[in-house]
Each structure stands twice: as C-alpha cells, then as structure tokens.
Scaffold this active site. Structure first.
Site, PDB file in Angstrom:
ATOM      1  N   GLY A 241       0.904  -1.041   0.030  1.00 65.20           N
ATOM      2  CA  GLY A 241       0.031   0.013   0.200  1.00 65.20           C
ATOM      3  C   GLY A 241       0.787   1.150  -0.014  1.00 65.20           C
ATOM      4  N   HIS A 242       1.871   1.344   0.753  1.00 63.63           N
ATOM      5  CA  HIS A 242       2.955   2.334   0.678  1.00 63.63           C
ATOM      6  C   HIS A 242       3.323   2.531  -0.515  1.00 63.63           C
ATOM      7  CE1 HIS A 242       2.948   1.099   5.361  1.00 63.63           C
ATOM      8  NE2 HIS A 242       2.728   2.771   5.353  1.00 63.63           N
TER       9      HIS A 242
ATOM     10  N   GLN B 203      -8.123  10.223   8.720  1.00 65.04           N
ATOM     11  CA  GLN B 203      -6.896  10.960   8.820  1.00 65.04           C
ATOM     12  C   GLN B 203      -7.068  11.814   7.429  1.00 65.04           C
ATOM     13  OE1 GLN B 203      -3.103   9.095   9.791  1.00 65.04           O
ATOM     14  NE2 GLN B 203      -2.652   9.332   7.632  1.00 65.04           N
TER      15      GLN B 203
ATOM     16  N   ASP C  22      -7.014   5.077   5.809  1.00 62.74           N
ATOM     17  CA  ASP C  22      -7.051   5.920   6.917  1.00 62.74           C
ATOM     18  C   ASP C  22      -8.092   7.112   6.511  1.00 62.74           C
ATOM     19  OD1 ASP C  22      -5.404   4.466   8.493  1.00 62.74           O
ATOM     20  OD2 ASP C  22      -3.868   4.907   7.657  1.00 62.74           O
TER      21      ASP C  22
HETATM   22  O1  PAF Z   1      -0.777   7.162   8.146  1.00 66.94           O
HETATM   23  C1  PAF Z   1       0.429   7.038   8.890  1.00 66.94           C
HETATM   24  O2  PAF Z   1       1.358   6.476   8.806  1.00 66.94           O
HETATM   25  C2  PAF Z   1       0.731   8.436  10.018  1.00 66.94           C
HETATM   26  O3  PAF Z   1      -0.664   8.599  10.564  1.00 66.94           O
HETATM   27  C3  PAF Z   1       1.413   9.492   9.388  1.00 66.94           C
HETATM   28  C4  PAF Z   1       0.479  10.278   8.435  1.00 66.94           C
HETATM   29  C5  PAF Z   1       2.552   9.101   8.689  1.00 66.94           C
HETATM   30  C6  PAF Z   1       1.624  10.571  10.501  1.00 66.94           C
HETATM   31  O4  PAF Z   1       2.416  10.099  11.434  1.00 66.94           O
END
Ligand code: PAF
Length: 317
Positions: free
Chosen positions: A64-65, A185, A182
């Site tokens: 995903g990253h 977020q 997320d």
């Molecule tokens: O999604 C994440 O991995 C974290 O919440 C982030 C955006 C890197 C902030 O620490």
C-alpha cells in the site's frame, strides 16, 4: 548520517535507490542538491522542473505504501523529487497502544523502496522532529478528531495533524499523498490544509487490498493465521453494505451489520455511514456519496477499513 546511493545519477527515477537522510541539515542538503542539479541530471527538456511529492509513513512498509510512492513519482514527474518520511510519531499513540512494539526496520524499508521511484528517505529521530520535547502548541482536528476514531483514540488525530504539519514545513512539498484506508486521517489532513492555508496539494490514493479483500496495513503483521481469516469480515461487511446501496442509508448499515454480527472473534468498535467531508453520520433519507467506515478488534489488533458508496433512497419493491 546519510546513506549514499549506489545508483548512477542518470538512472531512471523508478530505478533509483533512495538517499537516506536523518537530520534537518541533511534533508536541506538533499533538497538543495536536487534544486541545483536534480532536474538537470534527469533532464527531459519537455518535462519541466517537476514537483516535490511526499509520502509520510511510520515505516513497516507494505505494498500500500509502495503504491503511494509510485503515485508520488507520477505526480512529481521524471525530474521531480519524491520523498518518503519514516517516523513513528509518539504524539498519535494513546496510553496502552502499540508505540513501543510498533514494527521498526529502517534498512528493510529502504530496501523495499528501491525501484519504486523514491529519491530521498527522511527518517528523523525523535529529537530531530521534537527538539524541544513534546510540542506545547499543537494542531487540533476539531470535531473531526472527536468522533469515530477520535472517540476510541482521543487525541490521535491531533497528534497526526501536528506531525503532518511539521513534516510539511520541513519537507516543503508541492504534493502530499495519503492512503484512503485511513479515511478520517485523510479528511482531517485535507481540512487542515484548507483551514490553515497550507500550500500543499493533498492527493488520496485508493486502498490496496489482498486478493481476498483484506486491506493492507502495517498492523496486519500482528495477526495470527486464524485472526487474519476472521479479519476478512471487515471487508466482507463493506462489500455487503455497498451491494445494498439502493436500499438507503439504513439498508447499507443493516447489510454490513449482519455480516459483522455473524463474524466470530471480531469485536466491533464502530460501523458508520458518514458524510465524506464533515464525517457526520448521514440521516436515514440521505442520498449521494457517503463513506462506510468500520473499526474492529481482532484478537488484540485494532483494524480499520472503509468503502465509498453512492447511496440511493430505498426503492419500494
Ligand atoms: O498514516 C500514517 O502512517 C501516520 O498517521 C502519518 C500520516 C505518517 C503521521 O504520523
């Protein structure tokens, strides 16, 4: 400390091994060098200077990253710069959460980033990010930080926004990419950027899933084989909700709830259908685009997932 890349400077952006920088001055040097020579090294006269794109992570990288980084490469263009930040931010962990045990493997993460288009990894230590200790002035996510995730994890989104804003100031990106998994977020980051006039374009990237539907997450590593099987109930519930899109908001929730009710060993924290901008629960007669959000504990692991749904009022049959 900085780790030098072995990759020749004229390698294709997607082939490069990233340069790892740990301090603010190493980061500044990497930015400066890129501003002076980067666009020329990889010169495509028609490509323009390119953009600086950032992907913020806490490490324990998964596909995903890597998808976020590939998208960042596309956003930055061949002569742009792609930065990945790796920092486990204590501010966003509550008491009793997994801060101490959160998986940390910088070398493994850097190895995964080779060949996906990252130019620089900024992996600061705690004192680099918070040189004066815990910050006195912090960002508040307002009501977005008080519902759903905020109710279960008080202060979590404030901690996320505080570090995201700090990293934006340190990295100074044109574009910042965040995963849609997320969802709350991502909404909070978008809202902060708008409310505080942060000069960054925020791009959301679709959740990457295993073939069986499990959303990729660094915390999946905590699941036993049996728990992993149970965890599939989350994505199954979301699919059931989406399949009931023409039964109105209540129909969507009921369909998803039924799946969760039948799932053994899954302790639901919340299931909610919300407005994708305000994160308020939608009314029963709602129609339009909504987000179905779920959070649940499987064993000791807390997982979240979500699905965008175009809800239409119930058709009387
Ligand atoms: O999604 C994440 O991995 C974290 O919440 C982030 C955006 C890197 C902030 O620490």
């Amino acid at each position: 400390m900085s780790t030098r890349t072995q990759t020749p400077p004229d390698a294709e952006p997607t082939q490069r091994t990233p340069l790892v920088v740990r301090t603010r001055s190493e980061l500044r040097d990497a930015q400066l060098r890129w501003a002076l020579t980067g666009p020329l090294e990889h010169a495509d006269p028609d490509a323009g200077p390119g953009q600086r794109a950032v992907v913020m992570t806490m490490g324990a990288l998964h596909d995903g990253h890597l998808e976020l980084v590939r998208r960042a490469r596309a956003e930055a263009g061949p002569s742009g710069q792609v930065l990945v930040t790796i920092f486990v931010n204590p501010l966003q962990f509550g008491a009793g959460e997994d801060l101490a045990t959160y998986p940390r493997d910088l070398d493994g993460d850097v190895a995964k980033l080779a060949g996906v288009g990252a130019d620089v990894v900024f992996a600061p230590t705690l004192d680099v990010v918070y040189p004066d200790g815990d910050p006195v002035v912090r960002v508040s996510a307002g009501h977005i930080g008080e519902v759903l995730e905020g109710e279960s994890r008080p202060g979590h989104l404030d901690g996320v926004l505080t570090v995201v804003l700090k990293l934006m100031h340190l990295v100074r990106p044109d574009v910042a990419l965040f995963g849609e998994k997320d969802a709350q977020q991502l909404l909070a980051v978008r809202r902060m950027v708008r409310d505080l006039e942060v000069p960054v374009e925020v791009v959301g990237v679709a959740t990457v899933r295993e073939p069986d539907g499990l959303a990729l997450s660094s915390r999946n590593a905590y699941l036993s084989a049996d728990e992993r099987e149970r965890a599939l109930a989350l994505s199954r519930a979301l699919r059931a909700g989406a399949a009931a899109a023409d039964r109105g908001a209540a129909g969507v929730i009921n369909a998803a709830q039924q799946v969760l009710d039948g799932a053994d060993g899954v302790v639901v924290d919340y299931l909610a259908l919300v407005d994708p901008v305000t994160v308020q629960t939608v009314a029963d007669d709602f129609s339009g685009r909504a987000l179905l959000l779920v959070a649940a504990r499987v064993g000791t692991t807390r997982l979240i997932d979500n699905q965008a749904i175009e809800v239409s009022p119930e058709v009387q049959r």
